[in-house]
Design a protein around this motif. Structure first.
Motif: not given
Length: 413
Positions: A340-343, A372-374, A376-389
């Motif tokens: 995620g650094r360069r592009h 990728q540090g913080e 992609l933090l929200d991609v690992d969010d439990d609420l998002s995981k549950k909502k989008y399976n």
């Protein structure tokens, strides 16, 4: 009973280095940068060599530095094909200058023995993505030159011509392993060839032949084009913050235009089938080209094509992953190879499009080989995981940095 399938994503910075182990066959796809090969790929290949294994195919998808630099280091160190120092290779797939046709090439243009290094200059190959000069072009150090020098079986499945498929081409690699080649097409190779031809006409008032020096110049020119694109890019992505709400909704956007890079359009792309499992590897392919081939491969009433693993094109770049393409493929695992650094790959628009266009009742897993540090933090969010399976897989690195950031091993049974 077929063997489990092992997919290893090595730390390749913003690039690709992927090893597929089917038990009866080994396929290496790209090798990232020189440091990727030296620090990660080489030790793995030597261990396999010590077990009596050999590479069935070594596929260099296209000529960008983040895919080819480690390949140059690999073949240079491996040495003679009949006496390899790292591992034996049954066949190398790689399209270079000598595999291209020139639509506007006049008879007799460009023949001679002038060392291209005298014309273009050059330095060592890219150690990491931070190198200013991304690719090396000393005489005899291009990948094409080395493959010739060390007498590798190079594109022998195609009678030493270009690896290409205007129509999906199914090949048997072993008892239970089949590869369907989807690209590049002749038209995409022509686009790259003509760009290359115009470049040579500008810099060289001589005649072209098929000696190794022109392979060197070809690789240099293609990387210069990619570097120019990078320098012109404006990276203005905002950091995702959970308090802004549903990140998928925030990044659900209309698709505007696709990548038009000749190098990405020349990517070697293919579908692998083994023991009832399917895996699609797209390199940095352009979406419209993949869509066209998938429509030929799969009847419309059988779309989306159901596969077990998808190596998402161009590390998840939005321009290489149209919603139309995403709708045509339904995968259990989506593989993203990038730090995620360069592009700033993968783009959040691509991930959001995958989740929006994948039936919510069907589970999927997003696989990232860098933390990728913080970013992609929200991609690992439990609420998002549950909502989008969906679930996520990350490299096994703890909060203190122990482990290898950039390495993921996925087993498909």
């Amino acid at each position: 009973m077929p063997n489990p399938i092992s997919i290893e994503l090595f730390p390749a910075g913003n690039g690709d280095a992927i090893l597929l182990d089917f038990g009866e066959a080994l396929i290496l796809i790209d090798t990232g940068y020189t440091s990727t090969f030296r620090d990660y790929v080489k030790p793995r290949l030597k261990a396999l060599h010590d077990e009596g294994r050999r590479l069935t195919k070594f596929v260099v998808t296209h000529i960008d530095a983040d895919h080819i630099s480690g390949a140059i280091a690999f073949i240079k160190e491996n040495g003679a094909a009949d006496n390899p120092s790292v591992i034996a290779i049954d066949e190398v797939w790689f399209n270079s200058y000598r595999h291209l046709n020139f639509e506007d090439k006049a008879d007799g243009d460009f023949e001679g023995e002038t060392p291209m290094i005298d014309i273009i200059g050059g330095k060592e190959s890219a150690e990491t993505e931070d190198d200013i000069q991304l690719v090396s072009y000393e005489q005899g150090t291009s990948l094409g030159s080395l493959l010739l020098k060390h007498k590798y079986n190079w594109n022998t499945t195609f009678d030493s011509l270009a690896v290409k498929a205007d129509e999906p081409l199914k090949l048997k690699l072993s008892n239970d392993l089949y590869l369907t080649l989807l690209g590049p097409t002749q038209s995409s190779l022509n686009k790259m060839a003509n760009t290359w031809y115009r470049y040579l006409k500008r810099i060289f008032a001589g005649k072209i032949n098929q000696d190794a020096f022109f392979d060197d110049a070809f690789e240099k020119m293609m990387e210069e084009m990619r570097q120019a694109e990078l320098d012109a890019a404006i990276l203005d992505e905002e950091m995702l913050v959970s308090t802004f709400g549903d990140w998928v909704e925030n990044y659900t956007k209309s698709w505007e235009k696709e990548d038009n890079s000749p190098t990405n359009g020349s990517s070697i792309i293919f579908l692998l089938e083994y023991g009832g499992k399917k895996m699609l590897f797209l390199g940095d392919a352009i979406p419209s080209q993949v869509e066209e081939q998938l429509k030929k491969l799969t009847p419309e009433d059988q779309l989306p094509i159901q596969i077990d693993a998808l190596k998402v094109s161009h590390h998840g770049a939005w321009k290489n992953n149209s919603p139309e393409l995403i709708k045509m493929i339904q995968a259990k695992y989506y593989l993203f190879s990038s730090n995620g650094r360069r592009h700033r790959h993968p783009n959040f628009e691509t991930i959001a499009s995958i989740l929006n266009n994948h039936p919510v009742e069907s589970h999927k897993t997003l696989v990232f080989n860098y933390k990728q540090g913080e970013r992609l933090l929200d991609v690992d969010d439990d609420l998002s995981k549950k909502k989008y399976n969906y679930d996520t897989i990350w490299p096994d690195v703890d909060e203190w940095g122990n482990g290898i950031d950039g390495y993921v091993k996925l087993i498909i049974e």
